[in-house]
Design a protein around this motif. Structure first.
Motif, short mmCIF file in Angstrom:
data_model
loop_
_atom_site.label_atom_id
_atom_site.label_comp_id
_atom_site.label_asym_id
_atom_site.label_seq_id
_atom_site.Cartn_x
_atom_site.Cartn_y
_atom_site.Cartn_z
N GLY A 1 0.67 -1.17 -0.03
CA GLY A 1 -0.04 0.08 0.15
C GLY A 1 0.85 1.20 -0.07
N LEU A 2 0.19 2.39 -0.29
CA LEU A 2 0.82 3.68 -0.44
C LEU A 2 1.44 4.04 0.94
N ILE A 3 0.71 3.99 1.91
CA ILE A 3 1.23 4.48 3.25
C ILE A 3 2.29 3.69 3.68
N PRO A 4 2.33 2.55 3.84
CA PRO A 4 3.74 1.87 4.23
C PRO A 4 4.85 2.17 3.20
N TYR A 5 4.51 2.38 1.90
CA TYR A 5 5.52 2.80 0.98
C TYR A 5 6.35 4.21 1.37
N PHE A 6 5.25 5.05 1.72
CA PHE A 6 5.54 6.29 1.94
C PHE A 6 6.58 6.27 3.19
N LEU A 7 6.21 5.64 4.22
CA LEU A 7 7.16 5.51 5.40
C LEU A 7 8.27 4.93 5.20
N LEU A 8 8.32 3.78 4.47
CA LEU A 8 9.69 3.17 4.07
C LEU A 8 10.72 4.21 3.41
N ILE A 9 10.14 4.86 2.37
CA ILE A 9 10.86 5.97 1.66
C ILE A 9 11.39 7.16 2.54
N ARG A 10 10.57 7.69 3.52
CA ARG A 10 10.83 8.53 4.73
C ARG A 10 12.04 8.02 5.26
N ASP A 11 11.78 6.78 6.08
CA ASP A 11 12.86 6.22 6.78
C ASP A 11 14.16 5.89 6.19
N LEU A 12 14.05 5.75 4.61
CA LEU A 12 15.45 5.31 4.19
C LEU A 12 16.19 6.77 3.91
N GLY A 13 15.53 8.00 4.28
CA GLY A 13 16.13 9.15 3.84
C GLY A 13 15.84 9.65 2.49
N LEU A 14 14.90 9.02 1.65
CA LEU A 14 14.81 9.41 0.43
C LEU A 14 13.86 10.41 0.23
#
Length: 299
Positions: free
Chosen positions: A129-142
């Motif tokens: 889903g979009l929300i987990p994907y967004f959180l992943l991108i944020r936590d990776l510093g991207l």
């Protein structure tokens, strides 16, 4: 000779069938191409005059003021640079990384190969889903980082399947000969497999290049910095948020803003952002078709 002539003659039903097909194809081509022509014609027409309507085939009052207003905004030039950079870098990294993984999965001696392929197939149909994907991108510093266009797109399982199908058809004797000469797996991949795989590499590069050029979603969701947003995100904002009004306010004095409207700038921006890929795509279409057939037919 007479029998051959009669054999090659088309019957009345075949003649009618061919002409009906041709007529239907012409209608489909017109329906497909006319909207592009309509946008182009209206973008080359005086904005105030275009508001009267009635422009369908040729500009009634030809002008380039709309395009001057578009290029007067430095944001579109920066967006073009971002799009070109992410298309080149994203395509190169995607092709190399996906090919490298596909080469490993094409080896029968790889332990757990079927499990990896099964897991990969699942990812083609299900996502977090979009929300987990967004959180992943944020936590990776991207988030708000140019690499958000590159790292998440380095791998695509559908492209991997195409690579694997092609690699499996390469003669095993070539790798065996390379191993006899002392080459390891990395040298075999770089000096034997890659040079022989240029057709499929060109195909995947075209798939990914078109995707990178047309992608606007990453710029909308993961980038707030205007200097990092690609041209398609810029177009999205012009059309969806009416940012073309701001473009008119920022137009330099050399541009006659009395002849430029919000709608005319939107149309000109659409032409500027889509014209490069529209001009290139017809020449690349044959590679897309070949890419879909690679590995599907074995001689």
């Amino acid at each position: 000779m007479l029998k051959l002539f009669k054999k090659n003659r088309r019957t009345t039903s075949e003649y009618i069938f061919d002409n009906v097909n041709m007529f239907i194809m012409l209608i489909i081509c017109f329906i497909t191409l006319y909207p592009i022509w309509y946008v182009l014609v209206n973008s080359l027409n005086d904005g105030i005059d275009a508001m009267k309507g009635g422009i369908y085939w040729w500009p009634r009052e030809f002008t380039l003021e709309n395009y001057k207003a578009v290029f007067a905004n430095p944001g579109i030039v920066t967006s073009f640079g971002v799009t070109i950079a992410k298309t080149i870098l994203g395509t190169v990294t995607h092709v190399f990384f996906t090919a490298m993984v596909a080469y490993a999965l094409s080896r029968k001696e790889l332990y757990g190969r079927k499990i990896y392929m099964f897991i990969g197939v699942i990812t083609m149909f299900f996502s977090g889903g979009l929300i987990p994907y967004f959180l992943l991108i944020r936590d990776l510093g991207l988030f708000d980082n140019f690499l958000v266009y590159v790292i998440p797109t380095m791998f695509n399982f559908f492209h991997l399947i195409i690579f694997v199908s092609f690699f499996r058809e390469l003669p095993a004797s070539l790798e065996e000969a390379a191993k006899i000469d002392g080459a390891n797996d990395i040298m075999i991949f770089l000096k034997v497999v890659i040079p022989l795989s240029m057709p499929v590499i060109a195909t995947i590069a075209l798939f990914q290049g078109v995707y990178q050029w047309n992608d606007y979603f990453a710029g909308v969701i993961f980038v707030n910095n205007p200097e990092l947003q690609p041209i398609q995100t810029y177009l999205y904002k012009v059309v969806a948020e009416s940012s073309s009004n701001q473009m008119m306010l920022n137009a330099p004095g050399g541009i006659t803003t009395k002849t430029v409207t919000s709608q005319s700038i939107k149309l000109a921006t659409m032409v500027v952002t889509t014209l490069p890929i529209v001009l290139v795509y017809p020449f690349l279409q044959k590679y897309f078709v070949k890419g879909m057939l690679i590995g599907s037919v074995k001689g």
